[in-house]
Design a protein around this motif. Structure first.
Motif, PDB file in Angstrom:
ATOM      1  N   GLN A 236       0.842  -1.193   0.000  1.00 33.19           N
ATOM      2  CA  GLN A 236       0.000   0.000   0.000  1.00 33.19           C
ATOM      3  C   GLN A 236       0.876   1.242   0.000  1.00 33.19           C
ATOM      4  O   GLN A 236       1.961   1.263   0.583  1.00 33.19           O
ATOM      5  N   TRP A 237       0.397   2.250  -0.694  1.00 35.09           N
ATOM      6  CA  TRP A 237       1.124   3.513  -0.807  1.00 35.09           C
ATOM      7  C   TRP A 237       1.108   4.222   0.541  1.00 35.09           C
ATOM      8  O   TRP A 237       0.096   4.218   1.243  1.00 35.09           O
TER       9      TRP A 237
ATOM     10  N   PHE B  89       3.588  13.591   0.281  1.00 35.69           N
ATOM     11  CA  PHE B  89       3.896  13.586   1.710  1.00 35.69           C
ATOM     12  C   PHE B  89       4.881  14.704   2.036  1.00 35.69           C
ATOM     13  O   PHE B  89       5.853  14.933   1.316  1.00 35.69           O
ATOM     14  N   GLU B  90       4.632  15.393   3.148  1.00 33.82           N
ATOM     15  CA  GLU B  90       5.557  16.403   3.651  1.00 33.82           C
ATOM     16  C   GLU B  90       5.836  16.118   5.120  1.00 33.82           C
ATOM     17  O   GLU B  90       4.915  15.832   5.892  1.00 33.82           O
ATOM     18  N   ALA B  91       7.101  16.190   5.511  1.00 29.88           N
ATOM     19  CA  ALA B  91       7.463  15.986   6.912  1.00 29.88           C
ATOM     20  C   ALA B  91       6.850  17.086   7.766  1.00 29.88           C
ATOM     21  O   ALA B  91       6.652  18.217   7.298  1.00 29.88           O
TER      22      ALA B  91
ATOM     23  N   GLN C  84       1.950   5.535   7.789  1.00 29.78           N
ATOM     24  CA  GLN C  84       0.733   6.242   7.406  1.00 29.78           C
ATOM     25  C   GLN C  84       0.358   5.901   5.970  1.00 29.78           C
ATOM     26  O   GLN C  84       1.090   6.235   5.039  1.00 29.78           O
ATOM     27  N   PRO C  85      -0.778   5.205   5.752  1.00 28.45           N
ATOM     28  CA  PRO C  85      -1.253   4.999   4.378  1.00 28.45           C
ATOM     29  C   PRO C  85      -1.645   6.347   3.776  1.00 28.45           C
ATOM     30  O   PRO C  85      -2.180   7.219   4.468  1.00 28.45           O
ATOM     31  N   LEU C  86      -1.390   6.510   2.485  1.00 26.13           N
ATOM     32  CA  LEU C  86      -1.668   7.783   1.832  1.00 26.13           C
ATOM     33  C   LEU C  86      -2.299   7.568   0.469  1.00 26.13           C
ATOM     34  O   LEU C  86      -2.146   6.508  -0.149  1.00 26.13           O
TER      35      LEU C  86
END
Length: 454
Positions: free
Chosen positions: A16-17, A39-41, A31-33
């Motif tokens: 899963q992404w 994604f950003e920290a 964290q699934p996205l």
């Protein structure tokens, strides 16, 4: 803090992404996205580093529950350093090493010497099985279980110590009784004892009848011998009403798996493994040299190969392990019957399985067979899963169009393979070991830094 983002993560038996957070030597979050969301920290963590994966595949570090890293008096075949380096480049971060070394690892002082070698020279995590001391020195068993070992290995057909005549039920029962008292895992190489002269006679008769070398060797150690050994072990295990775990190595016969499945349904505390070569190769295959595919238990018929593959696909095999058993090219160039059995495999474990998945022949969940399942069976705490609290042993693969197996570029000392020129579609790019990036873009970043697992 390190974030891995923009990739496919193997979580709960499928990809899963998502994004993964590593804090120190542990995974702290996953964290699934949505793939469309970048994604950003977190802004509150300015020291965080983000490694963007560009759609690569992220797995828990693979676990190979059956390797022979030789060393000691067999350094020309393999050392712990060369074997573990090969494992690292194959995406394997934890191995279980076997005791049929020279000298055999059947006494506390030899096991201790082995483990010191591992602490100095291993690139990955390594656990050890001990052999069983000679019958006259079984008092040493109490000392062995105090060593950091994961259990014992019994070679039914060829004991590491000739005194241990495992075909005699009273000897096998005595050892199983000890293992029960001390809650020790016992792993079995399942084959029955036959004098070498009988095996050679079988082989020569098969050759004279027109069989190929691989077909003749299959008849030398036939499936019925493996099945008889499995039945014998299970019967003695039942007789003692044992509950401690036992494990069957490199099962190669469909009938053997059927027997094990039935025993599992009885509630027996058993497990078993198959190898990639028993899943993917058969006696009809023609490597450039037949000895390159000589293994024990032997490569079987096309029918047996297809059935083993089906059992894996259908979820009836808990563990896949390579039985990585390196030899020199000189040894493998001897007369077929005299050449030693064994092939290198640890370097190809991940690429072979992911290729089968990417091409639709195997489901994703079979990766449990090289991650969570062996971690659970061998009691590797906090390994084998991408989940908060688990060790950050992480391997990253890229999916590519195709590249051929080329044994001359192997990291193992054994520069041969029955898979030569086989097309692969997965390649290891990066490996984290305990949160440290030890392999980056295919290049090692640290000297041997593995650990001994007790």
């Amino acid at each position: 803090m390190i974030y891995l983002a923009d990739g496919y993560f193997y979580v709960n038996a499928h990809f899963q992404w998502g994004a993964l957070q590593i804090d120190g030597f542990r995974i702290s979050a996953f964290q699934p996205l949505d793939p469309e969301v970048r994604f950003e920290a977190p802004l509150w963590d300015p020291s965080a580093k983000t490694m963007r994966l560009g759609g690569k595949y992220v797995l828990p570090g693979l676990i190979d529950a059956h390797v022979h890293f030789r060393d000691m008096d067999q350094k020309e075949k393999e050392t712990i350093e060369t074997g573990s380096r090969a494992a690292l480049h194959g995406g394997v971060t934890t191995v279980v090493n076997m005791p049929n070394t020279r000298p055999p690892a059947t006494l506390p002082e030899i096991v201790a010497a082995w483990q010191i070698l591992a602490l100095k020279n291993c690139y990955i995590n390594v656990a050890f099985l001990s052999g069983v001391p000679p019958l006259s020195r079984w008092a040493a068993l109490a000392d062995l279980v105090e060593k950091p070992i994961k259990g014992f290995k019994v070679y039914l057909y060829a004991p590491l110590q000739p005194e241990n005549a495992w075909h005699r039920p009273e000897i096998l029962q005595k050892f199983l009784h000890f293992a029960q008292r001390r809650s020790q895992l016992v792993c079995f190489h399942s084959d029955i004892f036959q004098p070498e002269a009988i095996r050679q006679q079988r082989y020569e008769s098969a050759i004279l009848s027109g069989k190929t070398e691989l077909e003749a060797f299959d008849e030398t150690h036939p499936e019925q011998d493996e099945v008889a050994a499995i039945e014998y072990i299970l019967q003695e295990y039942r007789n003692l009403e044992n509950t401690h775990p036992i494990h069957f190595c490199h099962v190669s016969s469909p009938a053997g798996i059927e027997i094990l499945l039935a025993a599992k349904r009885e509630g027996l505390n058993i497990s078993w493994e198959v190898t990639p070569h028993h899943m993917l190769l058969c006696t009809k295959d023609t490597p450039s040299q037949a000895s390159f595919a000589k293994v024990l238990n032997p490569i079987r018929s096309e029918h047996a190969r297809d059935e083993i593959f089906r059992y894996v696909k259908d979820g009836h095999v808990p563990i896949i392990a390579t039985d990585h058993a390196p030899h020199t090219l000189q040894e493998k160039s001897l007369d077929f019957f005299k050449t030693p059995a064994g092939i290198p495999g640890v370097e190809l474990l991940g690429p072979l399985l992911l290729t089968e998945i990417f091409e639709g022949r195997l489901p994703e969940h079979i990766l449990d067979c090289v991650t969570s399942n062996p971690a659970d069976r061998f009691n590797f705490a906090n390994k084998g899963r991408i989940a908060p609290g688990f060790d950050a042993d992480i391997v990253i693969f890229e999916k590519i169009d195709s590249y051929p197996v080329n044994s001359s570029s192997f990291y193992t000392n054994a520069k041969f393979s029955p898979y030569e020129h086989r097309p692969l579609r997965a390649r290891v790019t990066d490996v984290f070991l305990g949160g440290e990036l030890v392999l980056y873009q295919g290049k090692e970043r640290l000297a041997p830094s593995g650990t001994l697992i007790s």
